[in-house]
Design an enzyme around this catalytic site. Structure first.
Site, PDB file in Angstrom:
ATOM      1  N   ASP A   8       0.872  -1.165   0.000  1.00 53.25           N
ATOM      2  CA  ASP A   8       0.000   0.000   0.000  1.00 53.25           C
ATOM      3  C   ASP A   8       0.916   1.225   0.000  1.00 53.25           C
ATOM      4  OD1 ASP A   8      -2.458   1.545   0.422  1.00 53.25           O
ATOM      5  OD2 ASP A   8      -1.645   1.881   2.427  1.00 53.25           O
ATOM      6  N   ASP A  10      -0.135   5.194   1.005  1.00 55.18           N
ATOM      7  CA  ASP A  10      -0.368   6.117   2.114  1.00 55.18           C
ATOM      8  C   ASP A  10      -0.441   5.366   3.444  1.00 55.18           C
ATOM      9  OD1 ASP A  10      -0.615   8.537   0.587  1.00 55.18           O
ATOM     10  OD2 ASP A  10      -2.556   7.807  -0.095  1.00 55.18           O
TER      11      ASP A  10
END
Length: 229
Positions: A8, A10
Site C-alpha cells: 500500500d 499512504d
C-alpha cells in the site's frame, strides 16, 4: 520463481495522513462547504477518493459535488503533498526497498489512489523506479478491499499468490490480500490501530518498516510459511 512484495502507499510507505487531511480541508474550502472534522476525514483514508468525498459530503460517489471535490483535491495535492514527498517517507523505507530489490524481490504497489497521483508521489519521493508495477483505484472496477487490485498485480507480473505478500496499514489492504490468496503484513504505524488490523486477520503484524523488511526476507527469500508473530 520470482518473489513479490505488494505495498500500500499512504500510511505504509509514505507518512501522508496529516497532509491528506490538510488537502481534503483545502478541497472542501474550495467547494465552499463546511470542512469535516479531522477524525472524519482520517476515517476515509484508504478509500477511493470518489467514495471518500461522497461519504464526507453525504452524497453518492458519482454525484457532481463529489466529482468536483476530487478535482479540487488533486489540485491541492500537487501543492501540499508532492513537494514534501521525500521528507514524508517512513524511516527505513528507501533503504529497505533498495535492499529487497537487490535481493531479487519484485516490488509492486496496490493503492486506493488514482494511478497518476500514486505515480507522481512515488516519483517525487524518488521511489518509482523500485516498482515493477503500480495499480491505482481507477485501474480496477472494484477497488480495495475487493481482491481485484491484488489479482491484477499477480496476473500482470505472472507471479502466483503463494509467492507474494501484501503490506498495508488498513483493514482494506488486509482484506484484499486475504481475498486474493496473499499472505499479509499489517503495519501498526499507519491509519488503523493494531486492534483494528487484527480484525482482518493479517498473517503477521509489525511496528516498523525495518520489521517489514525482516519479515519479507523470511517469508519470501526462504518461502517461510510460518504463523503470525
Amino acid at each position: 520463481m520470482a518473489q513479490l512484495a505488494v505495498f500500500d502507499l499512504d500510511g505504509t510507505l509514505v507518512d501522508t495522513p496529516r497532509a491528506i487531511i490538510e488537502t481534503f480541508s483545502a478541497a472542501f474550502g474550495s467547494l465552499g462547504v463546511e470542512v469535516p472534522d479531522a477524525p472524519e476525514i482520517r476515517a476515509t483514508i484508504g478509500l477511493p477518493l470518489q467514495r471518500a468525498f461522497g461519504d464526507l459530503l453525504g452524497v453518492a460517489p458519482d454525484d457532481e459535488l463529489a466529482t468536483r471535490g476530487v478535482r479540487q483535491y488533486q489540485i491541492h495535492y500537487k501543492e501540499l503533498i508532492l513537494p514534501r514527498a521525500q521528507e514524508l517517507l517512513f524511516p527505513g523505507v528507501a533503504e529497505g526497498l533498495a535492499g529487497l530489490q537487490d535481493r531479487g524481490v519484485t516490488l509492486a504497489v496496490a493503492t486506493s489512489k488514482f494511478h497518476a497521483s500514486a505515480d507522481a508521489l512515488l516519483s517525487a519521493a524518488g521511489l518509482r523506479d523500485r516498482f515493477a508495477l503500480v495499480v491505482g483505484a481507477d485501474q480496477v472496477t472494484h477497488p480495495k478491499p475487493h481482491p481485484e487490485s491484488g489479482q491484477l498485480v499477480l496476473d500482470t507480473l505472472g507471479i502466483p499468490a503463494e509467492h507474494a505478500v501484501m503490506v498495508g496499514d488498513t483493514t482494506h489492504d488486509l482484506k484484499m490480500a486475504n481475498a486474493a490468496g496473499l499472505r499479509s503484513i499489517a503495519v501498526t504505524y499507519g491509519i488503523h490501530s493494531a486492534a483494528e488490523l487484527a480484525t482482518a486477520e493479517p498473517t503477521w503484524t509489525v511496528d516498523t518498516f525495518d520489521e517489514v523488511v525482516a519479515r519479507l526476507d523470511k517469508a519470501l527469500t526462504t518461502q517461510d510459511q510460518g504463523s503470525a508473530v
